[in-house]
Design a protein around this motif. Structure first.
Motif, short mmCIF file in Angstrom:
data_model
loop_
_atom_site.label_atom_id
_atom_site.label_comp_id
_atom_site.label_asym_id
_atom_site.label_seq_id
_atom_site.Cartn_x
_atom_site.Cartn_y
_atom_site.Cartn_z
N VAL A 1 53.00 69.15 87.89
CA VAL A 1 53.78 67.95 88.21
C VAL A 1 52.81 66.85 88.63
O VAL A 1 51.60 67.10 88.81
N HIS A 2 53.33 65.63 88.83
CA HIS A 2 52.45 64.48 89.02
C HIS A 2 52.64 63.78 90.35
O HIS A 2 51.81 62.95 90.73
N ALA A 3 53.71 64.10 91.06
CA ALA A 3 53.93 63.54 92.39
C ALA A 3 55.08 64.30 93.04
O ALA A 3 55.86 64.98 92.36
N VAL A 4 55.18 64.17 94.35
CA VAL A 4 56.34 64.63 95.11
C VAL A 4 56.80 63.48 96.00
O VAL A 4 55.98 62.83 96.66
N MET A 5 58.10 63.22 96.00
CA MET A 5 58.66 62.15 96.80
C MET A 5 59.44 62.74 97.98
O MET A 5 60.27 63.64 97.81
N LEU A 6 59.16 62.24 99.19
CA LEU A 6 59.90 62.59 100.40
C LEU A 6 60.66 61.33 100.83
O LEU A 6 60.06 60.26 100.94
N CYS A 7 61.96 61.47 101.10
CA CYS A 7 62.78 60.28 101.31
C CYS A 7 63.72 60.42 102.50
O CYS A 7 64.20 61.51 102.80
N GLY A 8 64.01 59.29 103.13
CA GLY A 8 65.17 59.19 104.00
C GLY A 8 66.39 58.86 103.15
O GLY A 8 66.33 58.83 101.93
N GLY A 9 67.52 58.62 103.82
CA GLY A 9 68.69 58.15 103.09
C GLY A 9 69.61 59.21 102.54
O GLY A 9 70.51 58.92 101.75
N SER A 10 69.40 60.48 102.91
CA SER A 10 70.22 61.58 102.41
C SER A 10 70.21 61.57 100.88
O SER A 10 69.24 61.12 100.28
N ALA A 11 71.28 62.04 100.25
CA ALA A 11 71.27 62.20 98.79
C ALA A 11 71.02 60.89 98.06
O ALA A 11 70.44 60.87 96.97
N TRP A 12 71.43 59.77 98.64
CA TRP A 12 71.16 58.48 98.01
C TRP A 12 69.65 58.24 97.86
O TRP A 12 69.20 57.61 96.92
N VAL B 1 54.61 64.48 75.93
CA VAL B 1 55.71 65.08 75.17
C VAL B 1 55.77 64.50 73.76
O VAL B 1 56.84 64.39 73.17
N ARG B 2 54.61 64.11 73.24
CA ARG B 2 54.41 63.57 71.90
C ARG B 2 54.88 62.13 71.76
O ARG B 2 54.15 61.26 71.29
N TYR B 3 56.08 61.83 72.22
CA TYR B 3 56.64 60.49 72.05
C TYR B 3 56.36 59.59 73.25
O TYR B 3 56.50 58.37 73.15
N ALA B 4 55.98 60.18 74.35
CA ALA B 4 55.71 59.42 75.58
C ALA B 4 55.05 60.35 76.58
O ALA B 4 54.95 61.56 76.36
N ARG B 5 54.59 59.75 77.66
CA ARG B 5 54.10 60.54 78.78
C ARG B 5 55.21 60.59 79.84
O ARG B 5 55.66 59.55 80.32
N LEU B 6 55.64 61.80 80.17
CA LEU B 6 56.78 61.99 81.06
C LEU B 6 56.30 62.41 82.44
O LEU B 6 55.84 63.55 82.64
N PRO B 7 56.39 61.52 83.44
CA PRO B 7 56.00 61.91 84.80
C PRO B 7 57.03 62.86 85.41
O PRO B 7 58.24 62.64 85.28
N LEU B 8 56.57 63.91 86.06
CA LEU B 8 57.44 64.88 86.71
C LEU B 8 57.30 64.73 88.21
O LEU B 8 56.21 64.90 88.77
N VAL B 9 58.42 64.39 88.86
CA VAL B 9 58.39 64.04 90.29
C VAL B 9 59.51 64.77 91.03
O VAL B 9 60.63 64.25 91.16
N PRO B 10 59.28 65.97 91.51
CA PRO B 10 60.27 66.61 92.40
C PRO B 10 60.41 65.80 93.70
O PRO B 10 59.50 65.05 94.08
N ALA B 11 61.53 65.99 94.37
CA ALA B 11 61.79 65.20 95.58
C ALA B 11 62.68 65.97 96.54
O ALA B 11 63.41 66.89 96.14
N ALA B 12 62.63 65.58 97.80
CA ALA B 12 63.53 66.10 98.83
C ALA B 12 63.85 64.98 99.80
O ALA B 12 63.05 64.07 100.01
N VAL B 13 65.03 65.06 100.41
CA VAL B 13 65.49 64.01 101.32
C VAL B 13 65.80 64.57 102.70
O VAL B 13 66.07 65.77 102.86
N LEU B 14 65.78 63.70 103.67
CA LEU B 14 66.28 64.01 105.00
C LEU B 14 67.39 63.03 105.35
O LEU B 14 67.51 61.95 104.75
N PHE B 15 68.20 63.41 106.31
CA PHE B 15 69.37 62.61 106.71
C PHE B 15 69.00 61.72 107.88
O PHE B 15 68.70 62.20 108.98
N ASP B 16 69.00 60.40 107.65
CA ASP B 16 68.74 59.44 108.72
C ASP B 16 69.82 58.36 108.78
O ASP B 16 69.61 57.28 109.35
#
Length: 357
Positions: free
Chosen positions: A74-85, A106-121
């Motif tokens: 993968v190419h990044a991981v995002m950690l976020c506030g804002g709950s599911a939004w 993926v032949r037609y483009a470069r597809l960045p893969l960015v898993p993520a998780a959120v916290l509730f604030d």
């Protein structure tokens, strides 16, 4: 930060996740209310893993990290506030990485893969303000190899801890980072702590932040209070969570990345009590850049991963600053109670006698 509350071994430089070769980190902090997002980037790609222990997680693209699934890096991981939004911030990271021509071919483009998780604030300020794709894009644009800021920034901006007995007795959480290097190989962590439970210094057991007593002036000690019969307040599922990224420049495979995510939760358990509750969505990702060109045994890597996770969690609260929202919610920091921390044990004895679990 008041130095007297910061344990000596943590007052010294604890390092940062960006000491891992091939890793960048950045924050976006919203100025309209306490919320934001934080990103960990591996431009060249990194072997990824994840382990979800809390019972109320909010995540994106975690299935692809399973050791038996096809995608390796993968190419990044995002950690976020804002709950599911807040998961929308990952879309902004995908867009930014595509602009940098980073991603899986993926032949037609470069597809960045960015898993993520959120916290509730959402209970800290106006809930309609939360991280979006533009916020995720901005966090990536701010990312660098420099040590990331800690405390009230990024995903830790609206974080709080110690909510078992109600938000009015809680304290300020935040985001922290740490690293350790052994034989030329580094493991680092970035952790946003929004735990239901208390945060303690792992080596001494000293309470640092968490649920406060009725007068708000001392720490209550949630674990002891619960075991002595105090009743918790009803807690909405998913309103708490500690999320983080553990990265290493060791060469590891996908199964090993998963195992490092699993054992990193040991670090959370050393620093948070109670942890992994039905109302927490505790989620830890791992990234292996392999940039060192070599590895250590998994026993050593596992010990390093748990250690940096614990230290980063502690720093998340020690680097935080107290806030008062426009609605009147006061969330003091560990430093705000600094002159009273020596009374924690005495307060416990006065409240519960000498009973000890």
């Amino acid at each position: 930060m008041s130095p007297s509350i910061l344990p000596a071994r943590l007052a010294r430089s604890a390092g940062s996740i960006t000491r891992v070769q091939g890793i960048e980190a950045g924050h976006y902090t919203d100025t309209r209310r306490p919320t934001g997002c934080s990103v960990v980037i591996a431009r060249a790609g990194a072997v990824g893993g994840v382990d979800v222990r809390g019972a109320a997680p909010g995540t994106r693209e975690t299935d692809l990290l399973h050791p038996t699934n096809l995608v390796e890096r993968v190419h990044a991981v995002m950690l976020c506030g804002g709950s599911a939004w807040g998961l929308d911030a990952a879309s902004g990271a995908v867009r930014w990485l595509e602009e940098q021509e980073v991603g899986l071919d993926v032949r037609y483009a470069r597809l960045p893969l960015v898993p993520a998780a959120v916290l509730f604030d959402l209970g800290v300020g106006e809930a309609r303000i939360r991280p979006d794709a533009a916020a995720g894009h901005a966090a990536c644009a701010a990312a660098s190899r420099a040590a990331p800021a800690e405390g009230n920034v990024g995903a830790g901006t609206g974080a709080s801890v110690g909510k078992v007995f109600g938000m009015e007795h809680a304290m300020k959480g935040g985001i922290g980072t740490a690293s350790v290097t052994v034989d030329g190989i580094t493991v680092g962590a970035l952790v946003a702590c929004n735990a239901l439970g208390d945060v303690l210094e792992p080596e001494t057991g000293q309470l640092l932040a968490g649920a406060r007593t009725a007068d708000g002036r001392q720490l209550r000690d949630t674990r002891r209070a619960l075991l002595c019969g105090e009743l918790p307040q009803p807690v909405l599922a998913g309103t708490n969570t500690t999320i983080g990224v553990i990265a290493t420049d060791a060469q590891i495979n996908k199964a090993q990345a998963h195992r490092l995510a699993v054992v990193s939760h040991d670090g959370l358990a050393r620093a948070i009590n109670p942890v992994h509750t039905m109302s927490d969505g505790d989620t830890l990702f791992t990234l292996g850049t392999g940039a060192s060109g070599r590895t250590l045994g998994m026993i050593t890597l596992a010990a390093m991963a748990a250690q940096v996770t614990a230290v980063a969690t502690v720093r998340a609260v020690l680097c935080a600053r107290g806030i008062t929202t426009a609605e009147g919610l006061w969330l003091p920091s560990a430093c705000d109670l600094d002159d009273r921390t020596s009374m924690v044990r005495q307060a416990h004895h006065e409240r519960f006698g000498n009973r000890s679990p």
